[in-house]
Design a protein around this motif. Structure first.
Motif: not given
Length: 168
Positions: A3, A26, A30, A102-103, A105-107, A110
């Motif tokens: 990260t 953020r 991570a 994480f998928d 959260w990252e989605r 974005e």
């Protein structure tokens, strides 16, 4: 996974500064999770609390979704992990995996970035259905910075308890 955490600028306009501080926090969350196994990420702080690093990631996915997509963008969508709208449900990471959390959260991050960038100004408003209040994008960004900062403090203690790592 590595990260990159970039410190916020010491000069800049209000929007750039808010965006940078939010991204800094953020990235901090991570980083607190980096290099840990699913089991370590699920490790709970202390009874009776179910707080874990993975639970924090799941919770922040819900927070990003609720404030940016539901409030500012007006999307009629539920939460990621609770059909009843219970934000506390995300904290239960007992069967969660890094990939799943994480998928999501990252989605949501974005989506939030796209919504913020598309907004004409920080004065854009949305309806917080839970409180009935009209809130500005400015307030949402400040709230998210506050929410991450508070939970990153929890993440500091959780990570130290897992493997002794302090600081980032």
């Amino acid at each position: 996974m590595t990260t990159e955490r970039i410190g916020p600028p010491v000069t800049g306009n209000e929007r750039e500064t808010l965006r940078a501080f939010l991204d800094f926090h953020r990235a901090t969350l991570a980083l607190k999770c980096e290099g840990l196994s699913d089991e370590e990420l699920r490790r709970q702080s202390m009874p009776p609390s179910t707080l874990s690093l993975l639970g924090l990631v799941r919770h922040m996915a819900e927070v990003e979704r609720a404030w940016f997509r539901r409030v500012i963008d007006g999307e009629d969508i539920g939460l990621v992990w609770s059909e009843t709208g219970d934000f506390q449900h995300a904290y239960d990471a007992s069967s969660a995996t890094r990939a799943e959390a994480f998928d999501a959260w990252e989605r949501e991050v974005e989506h939030a970035r796209r919504i913020e960038r598309a907004a004409a100004s920080l004065d854009v408003t949305g309806l917080n259905v839970r409180s009935g209040e009209t809130v500005s994008l400015r307030l949402v960004m400040l709230h998210l910075i506050h929410e991450y900062a508070r939970h990153n403090g929890h993440a500091d203690f959780l990570r130290e308890g897992i493997d002794g790592t302090v600081g980032v």
